[in-house]
Scaffold this active site. Structure first.
Site, short mmCIF file in Angstrom:
data_model
loop_
_atom_site.label_atom_id
_atom_site.label_comp_id
_atom_site.label_asym_id
_atom_site.label_seq_id
_atom_site.Cartn_x
_atom_site.Cartn_y
_atom_site.Cartn_z
N ALA A 61 -2.90 0.31 -1.88
CA ALA A 61 -2.72 1.56 -2.20
C ALA A 61 -2.19 2.59 -0.93
O ALA A 61 -2.41 2.36 0.20
CB ALA A 61 -3.92 2.29 -2.43
N GLY A 100 -5.24 -2.87 -2.56
CA GLY A 100 -4.69 -2.71 -3.93
C GLY A 100 -3.42 -3.88 -3.84
O GLY A 100 -3.26 -4.06 -4.91
N GLU A 103 -5.46 -6.83 -5.12
CA GLU A 103 -5.82 -6.47 -6.45
C GLU A 103 -4.54 -6.75 -7.10
O GLU A 103 -4.85 -7.31 -8.41
CB GLU A 103 -6.44 -5.24 -6.50
CG GLU A 103 -7.89 -4.99 -5.88
CD GLU A 103 -8.09 -3.66 -5.52
OE1 GLU A 103 -7.72 -2.97 -5.07
OE2 GLU A 103 -9.50 -3.42 -6.16
N GLU A 123 -10.53 -2.44 2.18
CA GLU A 123 -11.03 -1.07 1.82
C GLU A 123 -12.24 -0.73 2.72
O GLU A 123 -12.60 0.27 2.87
CB GLU A 123 -11.24 -1.11 0.17
CG GLU A 123 -10.18 -1.05 -0.76
CD GLU A 123 -9.53 -2.41 -0.75
OE1 GLU A 123 -9.77 -3.40 -0.04
OE2 GLU A 123 -8.78 -2.52 -1.83
C1 LIG Z 1 -8.69 3.65 -7.94
C2 LIG Z 1 -7.86 2.41 -6.90
C3 LIG Z 1 -8.30 2.81 -5.79
C4 LIG Z 1 -7.99 2.07 -4.62
C5 LIG Z 1 -8.06 0.60 -4.68
C6 LIG Z 1 -7.07 0.33 -3.44
C7 LIG Z 1 -7.29 0.63 -2.18
C8 LIG Z 1 -6.40 0.20 -1.14
O1 LIG Z 1 -5.75 -0.62 -1.32
S1 LIG Z 1 -6.83 1.03 0.17
C9 LIG Z 1 -5.50 0.31 1.46
C10 LIG Z 1 -5.90 -1.09 1.76
N1 LIG Z 1 -4.71 -1.65 2.64
C11 LIG Z 1 -5.06 -1.56 3.97
O2 LIG Z 1 -5.98 -1.21 4.43
C12 LIG Z 1 -3.85 -2.11 4.84
C13 LIG Z 1 -3.46 -1.03 5.90
N2 LIG Z 1 -2.58 -1.28 6.79
C14 LIG Z 1 -2.42 -2.27 7.79
O3 LIG Z 1 -3.56 -3.00 7.83
C15 LIG Z 1 -1.30 -2.43 8.40
O4 LIG Z 1 -0.69 -1.10 8.39
C16 LIG Z 1 -0.60 -3.99 8.01
C17 LIG Z 1 -1.42 -4.82 8.34
C18 LIG Z 1 -0.11 -3.65 6.57
C19 LIG Z 1 0.85 -3.72 8.84
O5 LIG Z 1 0.73 -3.71 10.21
P1 LIG Z 1 1.74 -3.29 11.29
O6 LIG Z 1 2.84 -4.17 10.85
O7 LIG Z 1 1.09 -3.37 12.50
O8 LIG Z 1 2.26 -1.79 11.02
P2 LIG Z 1 1.30 -0.52 11.06
O9 LIG Z 1 -0.15 -0.56 10.74
O10 LIG Z 1 1.78 0.30 12.23
O11 LIG Z 1 1.77 0.49 9.89
C20 LIG Z 1 3.20 0.65 9.75
C21 LIG Z 1 3.27 2.01 9.05
O12 LIG Z 1 2.73 2.03 7.64
C22 LIG Z 1 1.64 2.80 7.32
N3 LIG Z 1 0.78 2.25 6.44
C23 LIG Z 1 0.27 0.74 6.69
N4 LIG Z 1 -0.41 0.64 5.38
C24 LIG Z 1 -0.57 1.67 4.83
C25 LIG Z 1 -0.91 1.97 3.65
N5 LIG Z 1 -1.68 1.28 2.81
N6 LIG Z 1 -0.86 3.35 2.87
C26 LIG Z 1 0.01 4.11 3.78
N7 LIG Z 1 0.66 3.99 4.75
C27 LIG Z 1 0.47 2.82 5.48
C28 LIG Z 1 1.38 3.14 8.70
O13 LIG Z 1 0.36 4.32 8.93
C29 LIG Z 1 2.31 3.08 9.68
O14 LIG Z 1 2.82 4.16 9.72
P3 LIG Z 1 2.98 5.38 10.73
O15 LIG Z 1 3.37 4.80 12.03
O16 LIG Z 1 3.98 6.44 10.27
O17 LIG Z 1 1.51 5.89 10.78
#
Ligand SMILES: CC/C=C\C/C=C/C(=O)SCCNC(=O)CCNC(=O)[C@H](O)C(C)(C)COP(=O)(O)OP(=O)(O)OC[C@H]1O[C@@H](n2cnc3c(N)ncnc32)[C@H](O)[C@@H]1OP(=O)(O)O
Length: 719
Positions: A61, A100, A103, A123
């Site tokens: 998400a 997500g 999922e 999450e």
């Molecule tokens: C009703 C249903 C509701 C909810 C169900 C679902 C819930 C979810 O899905 S919650 C999100 C779960 N996902 C995560 O926790 C993953 C989070 N991201 C990461 O762990 C990492 O970013 C990565 C492993 C995906 C990639 O790592 P890496 O290559 O080191 O990059 P960065 O971490 O520096 O990220 C780059 C850039 O992307 C932004 N970002 C990453 N993930 C998300 C996200 N899920 N949503 C929004 N933005 C995301 C991150 O902030 C970086 O951007 P900035 O540098 O501008 O901050």
């Protein structure tokens, strides 16, 4: 936000296109829903493949959307429609399938993963639970014990582990998308009902209650006061005991509770704060995205004490060759054995071979002439450090970067004794350096952008969370620690006990209260620093009133404890007593109680009952107050940096977001009012006087923490 194309004449290929991680933002959810409708209604289409652009399936998400009201189609119906569809849908998982994203993969009828892909439901690390059906589908697919572990820890797993657990159907080294298309073509016509995970029955172990109870105990111990892992366990219980639709309802209720708890906001703030911290800026305009770091292939570490050894291990395990230097043969030999042992244990734990061939040990600084970078980790003694830097200046080639691991001394004073002040910076590791994630990169006024970029990038390479800070006594972390520690000892004088203060801080969420933590770290370190700063010891002016130093209130109790040879766990006595030196089980010590009582009666202090609220307010508001001063002084660029330092260097509870986020949640007006109250009660404690920035923020209507930067005068920036 999603590309739709027809491949092999009958497969609809839906590619998520939302860089950098293809998060499921509102337009992406909308595009998936529309693309699925199109694929299911087009008679030419016999199967569907879902993949992500740029080799990343989906990072979950869009976390930024959690801060506002839901816009666009909700995720759950979009996912349900995929699972219910009458055409086979295959997920082609490359890069990551997280939250997500995972999922989404779970509602596809088949999952093909690239061998380098990572999957997980992180999450819980964001203060929530997998609430798009993940908590209900995963237990049905892989059983309760495995699902419970993955959901409550948020651990990422490899494609191979996912295959073993039965999460994915195939792992490939080739293009996962092409493989998925082939797989989809072969799946056409096969029955889908057994492939719909929501239709499966959760394999329920006979000892379900015991299993869930054990998991509950474990998460309560590991993450004190954190709600999300407990909610995850309840959701998994629902998956084991309820039909799917009821379980989904329970999942949704639990999610609502978490969302409204404030903890989810704190965790999500931490996620972005950590990423923001990497984006450093210097007053010159040089910053993270316009400054090129140097590649560091070889390094030297001077001093093989606890810090030096940890730094050697941190460098060697990422493939950097290291020359380790000591001043005496015995110390060198001892250091060598310790480093080798640490590297071997670390390699065993990670299942790799120890990089011992990268290590060299020497007694001579002359051997450092060709290294790319030096990290000095000798005693905290300015004269000694200056001698080392002068020597390095002569020995090392003119381009070698010279860094110091000092925990608070003037980095610019060290730069000043070298022939290359622009190549000098602080790299302040935290103990034990090979374990702790934080690195403060100290930017002296003469440090070049290339030097800072290199130190920051080297930190990242070593797996550290690096934060750029200005050059002031104690930098950011230790500068803030001092008033916090002072408050704890003032509270002792006034009537509290170490165990009462520790309990209040542990109930707040710290794994260890301040006194327990000090016993672990060793009380002699601070004592030596206080002696060197003239606060205690034979040089203290006898005319000085005993509870005042340098014009301010001073508590000599920590010195009195050290004078009795009580240095903490290592001596079996400190603020607590232990069964033997080295033990960790802290027990209240009647001798400390006596010491406090005698002390209070000697100075005519009437002990009073002190509430937990006062303990928390005085210790933590004063901590944040110094944080505000650091922002005013330009020694940290933003509140997020301070919070990251406290989260990773001082184990500040993540569900509180860090000291600055915490006070923003309490309400700045309330914090100001309480500091004013305490300062009035203790006018001889300048740290309790509310900072100008705090007052300014309150006067401006207490903006959210992410906006504070706009209120800080940039002309003061030392970063
Ligand atoms: C009703 C249903 C509701 C909810 C169900 C679902 C819930 C979810 O899905 S919650 C999100 C779960 N996902 C995560 O926790 C993953 C989070 N991201 C990461 O762990 C990492 O970013 C990565 C492993 C995906 C990639 O790592 P890496 O290559 O080191 O990059 P960065 O971490 O520096 O990220 C780059 C850039 O992307 C932004 N970002 C990453 N993930 C998300 C996200 N899920 N949503 C929004 N933005 C995301 C991150 O902030 C970086 O951007 P900035 O540098 O501008 O901050």
């Amino acid at each position: 936000m999603a590309r739709y194309e027809l491949v092999k004449r009958s497969v609809a290929l839906i590619t998520l296109t939302n860089p950098p991680v293809n998060a499921l933002s509102s337009p992406v959810r909308h595009a998936i829903a529309k693309s699925m409708e199109r694929a299911l209604s087009d008679p030419k289409v016999t199967a569907v493949v879902i993949c992500g652009e740029n080799g990343r399936f989906c990072g979950g998400a869009d976390i930024r959307e959690f801060a506002g009201p839901l816009r666009g189609p909700p995720l759950i119906p979009v996912l349900d429609a995929i699972e219910a569809g009458r055409k086979p849908v295959v997920a082609a998982i490359e890069g990551v399938a997280l939250g997500g994203g995972f999922e989404l993969a779970l509602v596809c009828h088949y999952r093909i993963a690239h061998s380098k892909a990572r999957l997980g439901l992180p999450e819980v690390t964001l203060g929530i639970l997998p609430a798009a059906g993940g908590s209900q589908r995963l237990p049905r697919l892989i059983g309760i014990p495995a699902a419970l572990e993955l959901i409550t820890t948020g651990r990422h797993i490899s494609a191979q582990e996912a295959l073993k657990l039965g999460i994915v159907d195939q792992v490939t080294d080739q293009n996962a998308c092409e493989m998925a298309v082939e797989f989809a073509l072969k799946s056409v016509g096969k029955p889908l009902s057994s492939r719909r995970v929501s239709m499966l029955t959760t394999p329920c172990p006979p000892d379900l209650d015991a299993l869930l109870e054990a998991a509950t105990m474990q998460v309560k111990k590991k993450a004190r006061g954190v709600m999300a892992p407990l909610a995850c366990i309840q959701a998994v219980r629902a998956a084991a005991t309820m039909p799917f639709s009821k379980g989904m309802k329970r999942e949704s209720e639990l999610m609502t509770t978490l969302f409204n708890s404030g903890q989810a906001q704190a965790f999500q703030y931490c996620f972005f704060a950590q990423r923001t911290a990497g984006k450093w800026t210097l007053p010159s305009g040089a910053q993270w995205n316009n400054s090129k770091p140097r590649e560091i292939r070889s390094a030297a570490v001077i001093g093989l004490g606890t810090m030096g050894r940890g730094i050697v291990v941190s460098l060697a395990r990422v493939g950097i060759s290291v020359i380790a230097v000591e001043s005496e043969k015995k110390l060198l030999e001892n250091g060598r054995q310790m480093v080798i042992g640490m590297l071997e244990r670390d390699a065993k734990r990670r299942g790799v071979s120890a990089s011992l061939n990268l290590l060299n040990f020497t007694l001579s600084l002359q051997d450092l002439k060709d290294v790319d970078l030096v990290i000095e980790a000798v005693f905290e003694d300015m004269a000694l450090k200056k001698r080392v830097f002068q020597e390095l200046s002569k020995v090392c080639r003119p381009t070698t970067l010279l860094c110091t691991n000092t925990s608070g001394l003037d980095v610019d004073a060290l730069a000043g004794v070298t022939n290359r002040p622009h190549l000098v910076a602080g790299m302040h590791f935290f103990s034990p350096a090979h374990v702790m994630k934080l690195l403060e990169v100290v930017c002296g006024p003469r440090s070049s952008s290339e030097t800072i970029a290199t130190a920051m990038s080297l930190g990242k390479k070593m797996g550290k969370v690096s934060v750029a800070v200005g050059n002031c006594p104690g930098f950011v972390g230790n500068r803030m620690l001092k008033p916090y520690l002072d408050q704890a000892t003032f509270l002792l004088e006034e009537g509290a006990t170490p165990e009462q203060i520790d309990k209040a801080l542990e109930d707040f969420g710290f794994a260890m209260g301040v006194f327990r933590m000090s016993d672990l770290a060793g009380l002699d370190v601070g004592w030596r620093v206080r002696k060197e700063s003239g606060l205690t010891g034979p040089d203290v002016d006898s005319k000085n009133p005993p509870r005042r130093r340098q014009g301010h209130r001073y508590c000599p109790i920590p010195d009195m404890v050290c004078e009795q040879g009580r240095f903490g766990q290592k001596t079996g006595r400190g603020w607590y007593m232990y069964d033997k030196p080295g033990d960790t089980n802290a027990k209240p010590d009647p001798l400390i109680q006596n010491l406090l009582e005698t002390y209070r009666s000697r100075y005519g202090i009437q002990p009073r009952n002190i509430s937990d609220q006062e303990i928390i307010e005085r210790c933590l508001f004063v901590l944040a107050n110094e944080g505000f001063r650091i922002l005013e002084d330009g020694m940290a660029a933003r509140p997020e940096d301070i919070d990251v330092i406290y989260l990773f260097g001082y184990a500040f509870p993540r569900h509180r977001g860090g000291p600055m986020f915490y006070v923003s949640m309490v309400g700045l007006e309330r914090v100001l009012e309480r500091l004013e109250y305490y300062h009035q009660a203790h006018p001889d404690v300048p740290h309790l006087e509310p900072s100008a920035l705090l007052k300014k923020l309150v006067a401006c209507g207490s903006p959210p923490v992410q906006k504070w930067r706009e209120y800080i005068k940039t002309m003061h920036s030392h970063l």
